[in-house]
Scaffold this motif. Sequence first.
Motif, mmCIF file in Angstrom:
data_model
loop_
_atom_site.group_PDB
_atom_site.id
_atom_site.type_symbol
_atom_site.label_atom_id
_atom_site.label_comp_id
_atom_site.label_asym_id
_atom_site.label_seq_id
_atom_site.Cartn_x
_atom_site.Cartn_y
_atom_site.Cartn_z
ATOM 1 N N UNK A 92 -44.982 42.305 3.642
ATOM 2 C CA UNK A 92 -46.119 42.162 4.401
ATOM 3 C C UNK A 92 -45.967 41.108 5.448
ATOM 4 N N UNK A 93 -45.321 39.897 5.031
ATOM 5 C CA UNK A 93 -45.217 38.744 6.087
ATOM 6 C C UNK A 93 -44.090 39.011 6.798
ATOM 7 N N UNK A 94 -43.102 39.981 6.768
ATOM 8 C CA UNK A 94 -41.998 40.129 7.580
ATOM 9 C C UNK A 94 -42.765 40.538 9.022
ATOM 10 N N UNK A 95 -42.156 40.183 10.328
ATOM 11 C CA UNK A 95 -42.678 41.067 11.402
ATOM 12 C C UNK A 95 -42.108 42.247 11.653
ATOM 13 N N UNK A 96 -42.899 43.240 11.961
ATOM 14 C CA UNK A 96 -42.338 44.488 12.037
ATOM 15 C C UNK A 96 -41.066 45.013 12.753
ATOM 16 N N UNK A 97 -40.257 45.628 12.250
ATOM 17 C CA UNK A 97 -38.988 46.034 13.123
ATOM 18 C C UNK A 97 -39.167 46.413 14.570
ATOM 19 N N UNK A 98 -38.538 45.639 15.296
ATOM 20 C CA UNK A 98 -38.309 46.215 16.864
ATOM 21 C C UNK A 98 -37.137 47.191 16.851
ATOM 22 N N UNK A 99 -37.622 48.405 16.934
ATOM 23 C CA UNK A 99 -36.453 49.351 16.894
ATOM 24 C C UNK A 99 -36.232 50.187 18.135
ATOM 25 N N UNK A 100 -36.686 49.760 19.302
ATOM 26 C CA UNK A 100 -36.806 50.899 20.213
ATOM 27 C C UNK A 100 -36.555 50.096 21.573
ATOM 28 N N UNK A 101 -35.902 50.809 22.659
ATOM 29 C CA UNK A 101 -35.824 50.442 23.737
ATOM 30 C C UNK A 101 -37.420 51.160 24.303
ATOM 31 N N UNK A 102 -37.855 50.430 25.212
ATOM 32 C CA UNK A 102 -39.251 50.445 25.472
ATOM 33 C C UNK A 102 -39.717 52.062 26.034
#
Lengths: 239, 139
Positions: B18-28
């Motif tokens: 819950x405390x970890x930032x969401x994974x950034x997993x994409x080119x925009x």
Amino acid sequence: MRHRISFAVVMFAACSAAAEAQPDLEGFWTPRIERARSGQALIDELPDGVVLINDTGAGELAAGDFAGLKLTPAAIEEVRRYDFGEELKRENTCNAPTSAFLMQAPFPMEVYASDELIVFKMEYFDLVRVVFLDGRPHPPDTAPHSKVGHSVGHWEGDALVVDTTHLTSGTFMNNGFNHSESLHMTERFRLSPDGSVLWLVQTYEDAAVFDGVAARYMAWTRRPGEYVYPYDCDPSYGE
Amino acid sequence: MMFASARLVSLTALVMAASVAPRLSAHHSFAVHFVADRLITVQGTVEEFTFRNPHGVLVLDVKGEDGAVQQWKIETNSPNILRRRGWTETSIKSGDIVTVEGYPARDGSNFMRVYRVTYPDGRELVGQRPDPNVVSGDD
């Protein structure tokens, strides 16, 4: 001695015939954007209840549109906290997708095939997928995961069936919804009767982030003589 | 005791998740950042043009009705796709005067995805076409 040579010749001929009987997937393939799906028959083979994700090619689903999939509470929370502004930053500009979102992108590919391997050289992010046809199993669950994962395949009649695991977590719909490292992807490739069109239906199972089974349809046109360009993603696009 | 440990581990994992930032997993995403069903038009002088993946970028100085110059960042779709339509690194040069039609940013900033660049003599460079469903080629 003569019998031994004859036997070898017969076996070689039999193997060659078997190899020739398999569809020839080799070549350069460029994505088709179709008003009506030329490979609808593959979709018709899907079991009832499979959710078809209609975002192949340049079209993408908007934020909050998950094609009707039922997301798990953990996935809903992750989507809620996703920051789209971060995507435009330099450090995220060249964040490639996994094989679960790679094939649907509007970029061409080259395919190389032998009895033991199928290789997909993708233009998008210069990724290369290797599919082992030699009967080996997937590695243990604890083995490292990657963007392209681990793929094994076999022929079922005229369809190439590929099973992929060991993917890192990555975008599933390019709208803040990620698949997990547990995603299991199955693919069925089939050629049109005249060999000019390649169809693919991918199915996905990932109980960590959604219920049931999802699928995507893709199609490519063969273009002899063309080749994949380097992608060479440049992060300086980002802010 | 064993169950207590297991519960503690599970609880810790939940709190960490819950405390970890969401994974950034994409080119925009195009659909998330741009309005796909509306085109806007700007005209101006090219300040800079870069033509590298994942997107070419055209920086355009646009003079408003009040005479003030506003700078626009205009991205193309992938240069790989555009190369197959004849675009190159030198298709657009600094100092060129061009009209650009494109898809506006959802946040209302001076940012857009290009559909078409038109020169005063009528020459056109086509980027992302308005309706992929009626396009038979790659886009």
